[in-house]
Design an enzyme around this catalytic site. Structure first.
Site, PDB file in Angstrom:
ATOM      1  N   GLU A   1       0.885  -1.089  -0.035  1.00 37.79           N
ATOM      2  CA  GLU A   1      -0.003   0.057  -0.019  1.00 37.79           C
ATOM      3  C   GLU A   1       1.019   1.256   0.069  1.00 37.79           C
ATOM      4  O   GLU A   1       0.660   2.234   0.747  1.00 37.79           O
ATOM      5  CB  GLU A   1      -0.816   0.003   1.030  1.00 37.79           C
ATOM      6  CG  GLU A   1      -1.799  -1.140   1.287  1.00 37.79           C
ATOM      7  CD  GLU A   1      -2.950  -1.121   2.289  1.00 37.79           C
ATOM      8  OE1 GLU A   1      -2.769  -0.940   3.351  1.00 37.79           O
ATOM      9  OE2 GLU A   1      -4.194  -1.771   2.140  1.00 37.79           O
TER      10      GLU A   1
ATOM     11  N   ASP B   1      -8.005  -9.369   4.449  1.00 33.97           N
ATOM     12  CA  ASP B   1      -7.998  -8.035   5.226  1.00 33.97           C
ATOM     13  C   ASP B   1      -9.064  -7.983   6.273  1.00 33.97           C
ATOM     14  O   ASP B   1      -9.892  -7.163   6.189  1.00 33.97           O
ATOM     15  CB  ASP B   1      -7.977  -6.733   4.155  1.00 33.97           C
ATOM     16  CG  ASP B   1      -7.321  -5.712   5.071  1.00 33.97           C
ATOM     17  OD1 ASP B   1      -7.090  -5.640   6.490  1.00 33.97           O
ATOM     18  OD2 ASP B   1      -7.597  -4.370   4.596  1.00 33.97           O
TER      19      ASP B   1
ATOM     20  N   GLU C   1     -12.572  -1.965  12.002  1.00 30.06           N
ATOM     21  CA  GLU C   1     -12.399  -1.562  10.946  1.00 30.06           C
ATOM     22  C   GLU C   1     -13.626  -1.972   9.926  1.00 30.06           C
ATOM     23  O   GLU C   1     -14.165  -1.240   9.161  1.00 30.06           O
ATOM     24  CB  GLU C   1     -11.201  -1.552   9.982  1.00 30.06           C
ATOM     25  CG  GLU C   1     -11.360  -1.174   8.665  1.00 30.06           C
ATOM     26  CD  GLU C   1      -9.663  -1.123   7.920  1.00 30.06           C
ATOM     27  OE1 GLU C   1      -8.746  -2.046   8.807  1.00 30.06           O
ATOM     28  OE2 GLU C   1      -9.641  -0.936   6.680  1.00 30.06           O
TER      29      GLU C   1
HETATM   30  O1  GCW Z   1      -6.834  -3.081   6.562  1.00 28.40           O
HETATM   31  C1  GCW Z   1      -6.169  -2.290   5.756  1.00 28.40           C
HETATM   32  C2  GCW Z   1      -6.350  -0.882   6.414  1.00 28.40           C
HETATM   33  C3  GCW Z   1      -5.169   0.052   6.421  1.00 28.40           C
HETATM   34  C4  GCW Z   1      -4.149  -0.548   7.081  1.00 28.40           C
HETATM   35  C5  GCW Z   1      -3.701  -2.038   6.347  1.00 28.40           C
HETATM   36  C6  GCW Z   1      -2.626  -2.665   6.859  1.00 28.40           C
HETATM   37  C7  GCW Z   1      -2.309   0.427   8.327  1.00 28.40           C
HETATM   38  O2  GCW Z   1      -7.385  -0.392   5.598  1.00 28.40           O
HETATM   39  O3  GCW Z   1      -5.809   1.236   6.887  1.00 28.40           O
HETATM   40  O4  GCW Z   1      -2.867   0.249   7.045  1.00 28.40           O
HETATM   41  O5  GCW Z   1      -4.650  -2.702   6.100  1.00 28.40           O
HETATM   42  O6  GCW Z   1      -2.785  -3.578   7.505  1.00 28.40           O
HETATM   43  O7  GCW Z   1      -1.265  -2.375   6.616  1.00 28.40           O
END
Ligand code: GCW
Length: 712
Positions: free
Chosen positions: A304, A377, A405
């Site tokens: 990311e 995720d 989240e």
């Molecule tokens: O779940 C996703 C989140 C990001 C997060 C990423 C990760 C910290 O949307 O906000 O970043 O995973 O775990 O690195």
């Protein structure tokens, strides 16, 4: 009873259930309400006697005295002589000096403890003992838990030690106090006023963590800021480390891979470059001057947009090993995250495995690869990540996400222990039947002395720490399961309720029932039957299965559900991306063929026709609709269950939960209606009987915007 006396009784009752704001968590130490029990405790606990001297022993002493004073509603004093009905606390060595030994301590390691009845010098007393001061601290908290949960102290005989060595919270907290995916206010760490100002919260945070055995904390966000590695910030980190140390908590930091360039003014961060390597060595040496027991680094790299070794043509092992070499002389470790995905692969599910499996055996012995529980995720339900069954030579740390989240954020009551257990108990079959994820993680399968479990924290500076009061239960459950993953979700829920609210059985039974159903309830109204990642873009708040406008396909919900005229779901079998092949054959059989796939995971692995006949005999479409409706119905049931509990606890916390349940109900309805209207545009089938008609059109749900949704 006369009217007046009823009134007085009622008044007395209301006054005795004082308003509480949740700050005290599960460490409230309110007087035991069961009078005979309190009397028996008072009889058995007349004084406390501590052997030994250290900051940690002092912390244990303070906690035990405060706890007992509160619980027994009586001032408990210290004594130096051995008398009956004393709580005698001391390490193996100090108690051996007065004639107490127990062979079981040989198996207790440096964190375990023993609590038992004993007769010393002719006196009957209760002993809390351990090989180390840290074990003593955990033993003291456990002893207090016994009283808080109303257990008898006669015939006590408890030996306990943690199954996983490193039990760590990961804070996604930025230096400006914004918490990524945080729904409980801003960061606990006030970087601006540190190191001079020590907030009582820091101490209470440490107490709470220690009480459930958490022994590490990563203070900063994995989307890291290199500034935390500069001297000005290290001084602040040191202040926190000094406060946490007496509670057995080690501090770790996130290391931004490009730090040598950003704060070191080097031209490269190439992990094989000598100057870069020297820079990290010196940086690490500097950190250990501030924090001699510093735990190490947690690293998110080439994920990311974060910098990483691949930017220099190197791989994850090159990057991790460079940091590991700098840390190793000090006993520090690297937790290198496996959360990677890039748009080139045909399935995001497969990428962590594709990048990391070939590196198995290439990491230094002080490197762990930290793997999220599922392949995508932190979705409401994911199959376990195939990496857990595929990296025998690498210690794998489990990463769960306590902050919600994707689980209703700050407004939904979702008890996550069942989710954690579902993953931990899953069988990887890596070395045959019974190779559960838990046994891979705790190091027993491959004999990794280095083993860890991490939870992305759900804390913030809101008065009650977690925003939703029931978020506290997830913090609690994470710690308890990290200590012992064989504990049941129910037992942990009951413990938490007893300590947090009341030991009244009607209340405990009703609330634990709500909690135990709550995860499945959320799955039903959000992502039933294996749907995943259909939340709103960016903030991930609310449903947006229609979303298809983000620059990367694998950021869009349509990528994950693949609904079309013929059906719905992601084909990960041989006719699709074949992600299933990353699992051991026995696991594959649980998901493939379609006819035998556990329906909880159906759409994770198959593209299924709308008319497909499910095990219930109903069509997939009907079943999907029924799940969404069932989710809403269960939230309403929770509301009714909660309403019946009025009067059992203080009104402040009662109303807090009641209001949030109402919000949850409206969000569940929103999820059901938005998703069903959208999927109906493909299935072209009517809503079955019993499923409520949506109040709005699909266009209405599509135009909803939440520019300031928290945590983004
Ligand atoms: O779940 C996703 C989140 C990001 C997060 C990423 C990760 C910290 O949307 O906000 O970043 O995973 O775990 O690195």
């Amino acid at each position: 009873m006369k009217k007046a006396s009823i009134f007085i009784a009622l008044l007395f009752y209301v006054c005795s259930v004082h308003a509480e704001d949740g700050y005290d968590l599960w460490l409230r130490y309110k007087p035991v309400t069961n009078q005979p029990l309190r009397a028996s405790y008072k009889q058995q606990v007349q004084s406390i006697s501590f052997r030994g001297n250290s900051a940690m022993i002092d912390a244990a002493k303070r906690e035990l005295q405060n706890g007992l004073n509160g619980l027994l509603d009586k001032k408990i004093s210290f004594t130096n002589t051995i008398t009956s009905n004393t709580i005698l606390v001391g390490t193996t060595t100090s108690l051996a000096a007065i004639g107490f030994t127990d062979n079981r301590l040989q198996q207790s390691g440096d964190e375990g403890f023993l609590i038992r009845q004993a007769t010393i010098a002719g006196k009957k007393l209760i002993v809390i003992t351990a090989n180390t001061d840290r074990g003593i601290l955990y033993g003291v908290f456990h002893f207090l838990r016994l009283i808080q949960t109303g257990q008898q102290l006669t015939a006590l005989n408890i030996e306990s030690s943690p199954r996983i060595a490193r039990r760590i919270l990961n804070h996604w907290d930025n230096l400006d106090r914004h918490v990524e995916r945080g729904y409980a206010g801003i960061s606990l760490w006030n970087w601006h006023t540190l190191p001079g100002y020590i907030d009582q919260r820091y101490i209470d945070y440490a107490r709470a963590c220690a009480s459930i055995g958490i022994n590490g904390t990563v203070l900063t966000n994995v989307n890291a800021n290199a500034l935390v590695l500069t001297a000005a910030y290290l001084e602040k980190v040191k202040a926190l480390a000094d406060i946490f140390r007496p509670y057995g908590i080690r501090v770790y930091l996130t290391a931004r891979f490009s730090a040598p360039v950003e704060i070191g003014k080097l031209r490269t961060a190439d992990p094989l470059n000598d100057t870069v390597r020297r820079w990290w060595t010196e940086k690490v040496n500097e950190i250990y001057k501030f924090i001699p027991d510093f735990g190490g680094f947690l690293v998110k790299a080439n994920s990311e947009g974060q910098p990483g070794p691949q930017s220099y043509g190197r791989n994850h092992a090159d990057g991790a090993n460079m940091m590991a070499d700098a840390l190793s002389p000090h006993g520090g470790i690297v937790m290198w995250r496996a959360f990677v995905y890039n748009p080139e692969s045909n399935d995001r599910f497969k990428q962590a495995y594709e990048e990391f499996k070939p590196l198995d055996g290439k990491f230094r012995s002080n490197v762990m690869v930290q793997v999220k529980n599922g392949p995508i995720d932190f979705q409401p339900r994911e199959p376990f990540s195939p990496l857990f069954g595929a990296m025998p030579q690498t210690p794998l740390a489990m990463e769960f996400q306590l902050t919600q989240e994707y689980l209703g954020q700050g407004t939904n009551l979702v008890y996550q222990a069942p989710l954690y257990k579902e993953v931990l108990d899953a069988d990887t079959y890596a070395t045959g039947k019974g190779t559960t994820v838990a046994k891979v993680v705790d190091g027993t399968v491959y004999r990794h002395a280095l083993n860890a479990i991490a939870g992305v924290a759900n804390t913030g500076n809101e008065r009650n720490w977690t925003g939703h009061l029931f978020g506290q239960a997830n913090w609690y459950a994470f710690g308890r399961l990290a200590w012992d993953h064989t504990l049941s979700s129910e037992l942990i829920a009951r413990e938490w309720i007893q300590q947090t609210f009341t030991t009244n059985n009607v209340f405990i039974t009703a609330v634990s029932k709500m909690m135990l159903q709550s995860h499945e309830t959320l799955v039903n109204y959000m992502t039933p039957l294996g749907l995943h990642h259909i939340m709103g873009n960016g903030h991930h708040y609310g449903p947006a299965p229609w979303s298809d406008n983000l620059p990367r396909p694998d950021w869009n919900p349509v990528y994950y559900h693949k609904a079309d005229g013929s059906g719905i779901g992601f084909d990960r079998t041989t006719t699709g991306t074949n992600a299933l092949q990353q699992y051991n054959p026995e696991v594959q059989k649980q998901f493939d063929p379609l006819s035998s796939c556990d329906e909880k995971y159906l759409l994770w692995f198959h593209h299924v026709s709308w008319g497909h006949k499910m095990k219930s005999g109903k069509s997939l479409w009907e079943e999907l609709c029924n799940h969404y409706q069932a989710g809403v119905d269960s939230v309403r049931l929770m509301q009714r269950q909660w309403d019946k509990l009025f009067g059992y606890i203080d009104e402040e916390r009662f109303r807090h939960v009641k209001m949030l349940l109402a919000v949850q109900e409206s969000e569940a309805v929103w999820w059901r209606d938005a998703c069903l209207l959208y999927f109906q545009s493909f299935s072209k089938m009517p809503l079955p009987a019993g499923v409520e008609k949506p109040a709005y059109t699909l266009d209405y749900y599509k135009q909803l915007k939440f520019p300031y949704a928290p945590g983004n």
